[in-house]
Design an enzyme around this catalytic site. Structure first.
Site, PDB file in Angstrom:
ATOM      1  CB  THR A  14      -0.926  -0.002   1.242  1.00 37.60           C
ATOM      2  OG1 THR A  14      -1.817  -1.102   1.124  1.00 37.60           O
ATOM      3  CG2 THR A  14      -1.741   1.266   1.346  1.00 37.60           C
ATOM      4  CB  SER A  59       2.473  -8.195   0.812  1.00 38.75           C
ATOM      5  OG  SER A  59       1.358  -8.184   1.664  1.00 38.75           O
TER       6      SER A  59
HETATM    7  N1  ASP Z   1      -2.782  -5.418   0.257  1.00 39.28           N
HETATM    8  C1  ASP Z   1      -1.686  -4.610   0.740  1.00 39.28           C
HETATM    9  C2  ASP Z   1      -0.441  -5.469   0.743  1.00 39.28           C
HETATM   10  O1  ASP Z   1      -0.240  -6.236   1.651  1.00 39.28           O
HETATM   11  C3  ASP Z   1      -1.993  -4.090   2.100  1.00 39.28           C
HETATM   12  C4  ASP Z   1      -0.891  -3.245   2.710  1.00 39.28           C
HETATM   13  O2  ASP Z   1       0.130  -2.978   2.139  1.00 39.28           O
HETATM   14  O3  ASP Z   1      -1.086  -2.804   3.837  1.00 39.28           O
HETATM   15  O4  ASP Z   1       0.331  -5.388  -0.177  1.00 39.28           O
END
Ligand code: ASP
Length: 344
Positions: A14, A59
């Site tokens: 994010t 991720s």
């Molecule tokens: N979906 C994102 C990830 O894990 C969530 C984050 O970065 O907080 O890449």
């Protein structure tokens, strides 16, 4: 410049995401847009370099092959930097931190994973503080020694031991906890390090960095629930190439007393599986044999995961199956702390 240098490794998450105008979905963008948003990076007394995954990822797409890529980047650059900051999505950050702690042993430098709940380009982002303090920690030293010499996670003013950490919130900036191990540091006006719980500085420099980049990904997690049935477990245990299963059990390591459950475990063990028992509770430890409902685990030779997180148990088994062939060695090493992931 005070001669210190930190390498930022951008994997995605994010922190570096932006809304795709066509789909309105958050997608990772390249590293440049992060540096544009944080001009403070130019005011650090450290030399800050960066490198990036060729295609930054959410991720959820992280896994063993990417952990190997990360370990190789750190190994290649190890002698050139005082510390490393890995920018990573928060969803699976605890798995990556756990995996890297096993893959990079005898560290004498800090590896700090961080990310954010809101993209760095948004006004209320938590990403700026996380990134800036993570860099500060990655370069911090005391009497010429790095203060942190382990894989850690920095998020919302807290520094945690990476392999003790779990993501606990999808909405709060305070998104991680380390339930079974104290925080390594707390950032306020000053960064207060919890020296007693940091890896001992004395052990640093005694041994060279050990890099292990062979992982066996054929490890599974089975979460028990009231109503789980024989067929589900048998199918799971019969997964081709599976070598080990982490069972998430109830409370202090308990499971149904039905004969079919014991028989299913026995058939998995007879087929060569290593089975490890971790608790669905976030705080505390597995105690096999405390209740009647956990006696079968000791009888069958299921390994107690003690106070391991699921993240640490899975990645520890991937690491051990990559490094050792002898099953008894794997079992013995699983039960001993390797890099502070376990309390005995
Ligand atoms: N979906 C994102 C990830 O894990 C969530 C984050 O970065 O907080 O890449």
């Amino acid at each position: 410049m005070n001669g210190k240098s930190v390498l930022i490794i951008y994997t995605g998450g994010t922190i570096g995401m932006m809304k795709d105008p066509e789909t309105d979905l958050l997608k990772p963008f390249d590293f440049e847009q992060i540096t544009n948003q944080v001009p403070e990076l130019n005011r650090f007394a450290y030399k800050i370099d960066s490198t990036s995954f060729s295609k930054p990822i959410d991720s959820s797409n992280m896994g063993p092959s990417k952990w190997i890529e990360l370990a190789n980047i750190i190994n290649k650059n190890y002698n050139d930097y005082n510390g490393f900051v890995i920018l990573h999505g928060s969803d699976t950050m605890a798995f990556t931190a756990s995996a890297l702690s096993f893959m990079l042993q005898d560290l004498s430098k800090p590896i700090v994973l961080t990310g954010s709940q809101l993209p760095i380009g948004t006004i209320r982002t938590d990403g700026k503080e996380n990134l800036i303090t993570a860099i500060e920690i990655a370069g911090a030293s005391n009497n010429g020694y790095p203060i942190v010499s382990e894989v850690s996670i920095y998020f919302e003013y807290q520094l945690y031991r990476g392999n003790r950490t779990t993501k606990t919130s999808t909405e709060h900036f305070h998104a991680f906890e380390s339930y079974n191990y104290p925080k390594l540091a707390q950032a306020g006006v000053e960064i207060k390090y919890n020296y007693k719980y940091l890896r001992s500085v004395k052990s640093i420099f005694e041994k060279p960095l050990q890099v292990n980049t062979t992982l066996n990904p054929n490890v599974g997690v089975l979460k028990l629930f009231p109503g789980i049935n024989r067929l589900q477990i048998i199918h799971f245990f019969n997964t081709p190439e599976l070598v080990a299963v982490v069972i998430e059990t109830f409370g202090s390591g308990n499971a149904p007393s039905d004969k079919w459950f014991k028989d299913a475990l026995q058939s998995g063990i007879d087929a060569g599986l290593i089975i490890a028992n971790v608790s669905q509770c976030q705080t505390g430890s597995v105690h096999q044999g405390k209740y009647e409902t956990s006696c079968i685990f000791d009888e069958l030779g299921v390994l107690s995961g003690n106070d391991l997180t699921t993240e640490a148990a899975v990645t520890k088994l991937m690491f051990l199956f990559g490094k050792y062939e002898e099953v008894n060695t794997i079992k013995q090493k699983f039960s001993e702390p390797i890099c502070g992931e376990l309390t005995l």
